[in-house]
Design a protein around this motif. Structure first.
Motif, PDB file in Angstrom:
ATOM      1  N   VAL A 182       0.869  -1.184   0.000  1.00 34.31           N
ATOM      2  CA  VAL A 182       0.000   0.000   0.000  1.00 34.31           C
ATOM      3  C   VAL A 182       0.898   1.223   0.000  1.00 34.31           C
ATOM      4  CG1 VAL A 182      -1.872   1.221   1.173  1.00 34.31           C
ATOM      5  CG2 VAL A 182      -1.719  -1.280   1.336  1.00 34.31           C
ATOM      6  N   ASP A 183       0.580   2.190  -0.818  1.00 37.72           N
ATOM      7  CA  ASP A 183       1.419   3.379  -0.994  1.00 37.72           C
ATOM      8  C   ASP A 183       1.157   4.365   0.140  1.00 37.72           C
ATOM      9  OD1 ASP A 183       3.253   5.092  -2.107  1.00 37.72           O
ATOM     10  OD2 ASP A 183       1.900   5.863  -3.647  1.00 37.72           O
ATOM     11  N   THR A 184       1.824   4.145   1.273  1.00 36.61           N
ATOM     12  CA  THR A 184       1.659   4.996   2.450  1.00 36.61           C
ATOM     13  C   THR A 184       3.028   5.358   3.008  1.00 36.61           C
ATOM     14  OG1 THR A 184       1.684   3.234   4.115  1.00 36.61           O
ATOM     15  CG2 THR A 184      -0.417   3.661   3.013  1.00 36.61           C
ATOM     16  N   ASN A 185       3.030   6.194   4.048  1.00 35.91           N
ATOM     17  CA  ASN A 185       4.280   6.564   4.718  1.00 35.91           C
ATOM     18  C   ASN A 185       4.864   5.416   5.536  1.00 35.91           C
ATOM     19  OD1 ASN A 185       4.219   9.171   3.714  1.00 35.91           O
ATOM     20  ND2 ASN A 185       3.008   9.941   5.428  1.00 35.91           N
ATOM     21  N   PHE A 186       4.129   4.305   5.596  1.00 36.34           N
ATOM     22  CA  PHE A 186       4.646   3.098   6.248  1.00 36.34           C
ATOM     23  C   PHE A 186       5.939   2.642   5.569  1.00 36.34           C
ATOM     24  CE2 PHE A 186       4.776  -1.548   6.750  1.00 36.34           C
ATOM     25  CZ  PHE A 186       4.521  -1.695   8.103  1.00 36.34           C
ATOM     26  N   ARG A 187       6.046   2.941   4.277  1.00 30.52           N
ATOM     27  CA  ARG A 187       7.217   2.549   3.496  1.00 30.52           C
ATOM     28  C   ARG A 187       8.092   3.770   3.240  1.00 30.52           C
ATOM     29  NH1 ARG A 187       5.972  -2.509   1.371  1.00 30.52           N
ATOM     30  NH2 ARG A 187       3.793  -3.083   1.658  1.00 30.52           N
ATOM     31  N   PRO A 188       9.419   3.575   3.163  1.00 30.49           N
ATOM     32  CA  PRO A 188      10.329   4.724   3.011  1.00 30.49           C
ATOM     33  C   PRO A 188      10.202   5.439   1.674  1.00 30.49           C
ATOM     34  CG  PRO A 188      11.534   2.645   2.864  1.00 30.49           C
ATOM     35  CD  PRO A 188      10.153   2.308   3.315  1.00 30.49           C
ATOM     36  N   ASN A 189       9.791   4.711   0.626  1.00 33.05           N
ATOM     37  CA  ASN A 189       9.695   5.313  -0.710  1.00 33.05           C
ATOM     38  C   ASN A 189       8.298   5.120  -1.285  1.00 33.05           C
ATOM     39  OD1 ASN A 189      12.546   6.001  -0.845  1.00 33.05           O
ATOM     40  ND2 ASN A 189      12.920   3.802  -1.098  1.00 33.05           N
ATOM     41  N   ALA A 190       7.788   6.165  -1.914  1.00 34.83           N
ATOM     42  CA  ALA A 190       6.474   6.079  -2.548  1.00 34.83           C
ATOM     43  C   ALA A 190       6.524   5.094  -3.712  1.00 34.83           C
ATOM     44  CB  ALA A 190       6.038   7.459  -3.036  1.00 34.83           C
ATOM     45  N   ASN A 191       5.405   4.428  -3.964  1.00 30.98           N
ATOM     46  CA  ASN A 191       5.315   3.484  -5.067  1.00 30.98           C
ATOM     47  C   ASN A 191       3.909   3.556  -5.649  1.00 30.98           C
ATOM     48  OD1 ASN A 191       5.198   1.277  -6.807  1.00 30.98           O
ATOM     49  ND2 ASN A 191       6.576   0.044  -5.547  1.00 30.98           N
ATOM     50  N   SER A 192       3.793   4.198  -6.792  1.00 31.84           N
ATOM     51  CA  SER A 192       2.476   4.401  -7.395  1.00 31.84           C
ATOM     52  C   SER A 192       1.869   3.103  -7.917  1.00 31.84           C
ATOM     53  CB  SER A 192       2.578   5.424  -8.539  1.00 31.84           C
ATOM     54  OG  SER A 192       3.463   4.948  -9.546  1.00 31.84           O
ATOM     55  N   ASN A 193       2.668   2.027  -7.991  1.00 32.56           N
ATOM     56  CA  ASN A 193       2.151   0.733  -8.425  1.00 32.56           C
ATOM     57  C   ASN A 193       1.478  -0.031  -7.278  1.00 32.56           C
ATOM     58  OD1 ASN A 193       3.014   0.738 -11.217  1.00 32.56           O
ATOM     59  ND2 ASN A 193       5.106   0.515 -10.447  1.00 32.56           N
ATOM     60  N   TYR A 194       1.647   0.468  -6.060  1.00 41.04           N
ATOM     61  CA  TYR A 194       0.992  -0.153  -4.920  1.00 41.04           C
ATOM     62  C   TYR A 194      -0.454   0.318  -4.811  1.00 41.04           C
ATOM     63  CZ  TYR A 194       5.277  -2.147  -2.897  1.00 41.04           C
ATOM     64  OH  TYR A 194       6.401  -2.893  -2.640  1.00 41.04           O
ATOM     65  N   LEU A 195      -1.215  -0.319  -3.935  1.00 44.08           N
ATOM     66  CA  LEU A 195      -2.598   0.071  -3.692  1.00 44.08           C
ATOM     67  C   LEU A 195      -2.654   1.439  -3.036  1.00 44.08           C
ATOM     68  CD1 LEU A 195      -3.800  -3.282  -2.098  1.00 44.08           C
ATOM     69  CD2 LEU A 195      -4.336  -2.508  -4.418  1.00 44.08           C
ATOM     70  N   ARG A 196      -3.689   2.188  -3.344  1.00 39.79           N
ATOM     71  CA  ARG A 196      -3.948   3.423  -2.611  1.00 39.79           C
ATOM     72  C   ARG A 196      -4.628   3.072  -1.288  1.00 39.79           C
ATOM     73  NH1 ARG A 196      -7.643   6.572  -4.401  1.00 39.79           N
ATOM     74  NH2 ARG A 196      -8.682   4.967  -5.629  1.00 39.79           N
ATOM     75  N   PRO A 197      -4.309   3.775  -0.212  1.00 36.46           N
ATOM     76  CA  PRO A 197      -4.972   3.481   1.066  1.00 36.46           C
ATOM     77  C   PRO A 197      -6.487   3.621   0.980  1.00 36.46           C
ATOM     78  CG  PRO A 197      -3.666   5.513   1.198  1.00 36.46           C
ATOM     79  CD  PRO A 197      -3.294   4.840  -0.079  1.00 36.46           C
ATOM     80  N   GLU A 198      -6.957   4.506   0.111  1.00 37.33           N
ATOM     81  CA  GLU A 198      -8.405   4.689  -0.058  1.00 37.33           C
ATOM     82  C   GLU A 198      -9.073   3.422  -0.594  1.00 37.33           C
ATOM     83  OE1 GLU A 198      -6.432   8.567   0.070  1.00 37.33           O
ATOM     84  OE2 GLU A 198      -6.081   6.775  -1.148  1.00 37.33           O
ATOM     85  N   THR A 199      -8.340   2.659  -1.409  1.00 33.26           N
ATOM     86  CA  THR A 199      -8.884   1.412  -1.954  1.00 33.26           C
ATOM     87  C   THR A 199      -9.103   0.396  -0.839  1.00 33.26           C
ATOM     88  OG1 THR A 199      -7.766   1.782  -4.065  1.00 33.26           O
ATOM     89  CG2 THR A 199      -8.449  -0.470  -3.577  1.00 33.26           C
ATOM     90  N   VAL A 200      -8.127   0.270   0.047  1.00 32.95           N
ATOM     91  CA  VAL A 200      -8.256  -0.652   1.178  1.00 32.95           C
ATOM     92  C   VAL A 200      -9.362  -0.181   2.118  1.00 32.95           C
ATOM     93  CG1 VAL A 200      -7.053  -1.778   3.078  1.00 32.95           C
ATOM     94  CG2 VAL A 200      -5.803  -1.213   0.980  1.00 32.95           C
ATOM     95  N   ALA A 201      -9.440   1.120   2.324  1.00 32.87           N
ATOM     96  CA  ALA A 201     -10.480   1.678   3.199  1.00 32.87           C
ATOM     97  C   ALA A 201     -11.876   1.343   2.695  1.00 32.87           C
ATOM     98  CB  ALA A 201     -10.305   3.194   3.318  1.00 32.87           C
ATOM     99  N   LYS A 202     -12.081   1.403   1.392  1.00 35.60           N
ATOM    100  CA  LYS A 202     -13.394   1.075   0.818  1.00 35.60           C
ATOM    101  C   LYS A 202     -13.756  -0.381   1.081  1.00 35.60           C
ATOM    102  CE  LYS A 202     -13.259   4.531  -2.869  1.00 35.60           C
ATOM    103  NZ  LYS A 202     -13.128   4.739  -4.342  1.00 35.60           N
ATOM    104  N   MET A 203     -12.777  -1.267   0.981  1.00 41.80           N
ATOM    105  CA  MET A 203     -13.028  -2.682   1.248  1.00 41.80           C
ATOM    106  C   MET A 203     -13.442  -2.889   2.699  1.00 41.80           C
ATOM    107  SD  MET A 203     -12.643  -4.439  -1.527  1.00 41.80           S
ATOM    108  CE  MET A 203     -12.464  -6.095  -0.881  1.00 41.80           C
ATOM    109  N   ILE A 204     -12.767  -2.197   3.603  1.00 41.55           N
ATOM    110  CA  ILE A 204     -13.095  -2.322   5.025  1.00 41.55           C
ATOM    111  C   ILE A 204     -14.500  -1.780   5.300  1.00 41.55           C
ATOM    112  CG2 ILE A 204     -12.463  -1.584   7.359  1.00 41.55           C
ATOM    113  CD1 ILE A 204      -9.533  -1.487   6.331  1.00 41.55           C
ATOM    114  N   LYS A 205     -14.821  -0.647   4.693  1.00 44.19           N
ATOM    115  CA  LYS A 205     -16.157  -0.063   4.875  1.00 44.19           C
ATOM    116  C   LYS A 205     -17.242  -1.035   4.409  1.00 44.19           C
ATOM    117  CE  LYS A 205     -18.830   4.154   3.880  1.00 44.19           C
ATOM    118  NZ  LYS A 205     -19.995   3.639   3.142  1.00 44.19           N
TER     119      LYS A 205
END
Length: 229
Positions: A182-205
């Motif tokens: 997931v493309d978040t600050n959890f990782r040291p470098n951004a990666n646009s090929n990863y999931l957006r946090p908003e995508t995971v949030a929608k699944m949880i909702k």
């Protein structure tokens, strides 16, 4: 009557995206460490009833105090999202610092269990509720240099799976979430090929809003990842 959702680790990444998404329809109890990030998050929330506090989730007394304030503020808790966590140190198994490992267990496993134990009696009394435990796709496969993180997430997975069976008697659901990259600050470098946090949030909702039964497991991964279970 609006339901109340607690989100730990709410100031960044998946937690922040979920808080913003749910603020349109839910009461929110939010915790994180960073005061500046929490202030920014609050400014992005919809017009909702919320309670927010900043503290270290590994501090048992502060964690307990937060939960008591949430219960007093809202009277009930319908959903707990255990999102707080981190991979603070990567090492080969032979080089793992045991103090680092102990801290990661406190952060990724013990604190989440502590939150569950604080909130469980509320849900049991009302005979309804949902625990959402954010795990990791590392629980499904093993990679070098991730021994500490994988061990702590594996431990939390075990707790989550057993809780799934134990909580049924009180009509409480448990959902284990296994995100890949997931493309978040959890990782040291951004990666646009990863999931957006908003995508995971929608699944949880979606899982929070299921009308009957419970979604027990969500595995969501970006196409870029090749390693499969």
């Amino acid at each position: 009557m609006k339901k109340t959702v607690i989100i730990t680790g709410a100031t960044d990444g998946i937690g922040k995206a979920l808080a913003i998404l749910l603020s349109k329809e839910y009461n929110l109890a939010l915790c994180g460490r960073n005061e500046d990030k929490m202030s920014k998050l609050i400014n992005e929330l919809d017009d909702c009833h919320f309670y927010a506090e900043c503290f270290d989730i590994t501090d048992k007394e502060k964690r307990r105090g937060f939960c008591e304030k949430v219960k007093n503020e809202f009277g009930t808790v319908d959903v707990l999202v255990n999102n707080a966590g981190a991979n603070t140190k990567k090492d080969k198994i032979a080089d793992i610092n045991l103090d680092d490992l102990r801290y990661m267990f406190e952060l990724n496993c013990v604190s989440a269990l502590g939150m569950i134990q604080e909130i469980y009696p509320v849900m049991a009394a009302q005979k309804s509720g949902l625990f959402v435990n954010i795990l990791s796709s590392c629980c499904l496969f093993n990679n070098p240099m991730t021994g500490s993180y994988s061990a702590t997430k594996d431990a939390m997975e075990g707790i989550s799976k057993i809780l799934t069976k134990e909580a049924k008697a009180d009509n409480i659901g448990v959902c284990s979430v296994y995100p890949g990259g997931v493309d978040t600050n959890f990782r040291p470098n951004a990666n646009s090929n990863y999931l957006r946090p908003e995508t995971v949030a929608k699944m949880i909702k979606n899982c929070i809003e299921i009308e009957e039964g419970c979604v027990h497991d969500i595995v969501i991964r970006p196409f870029i990842e090749d390693n499969m279970p």
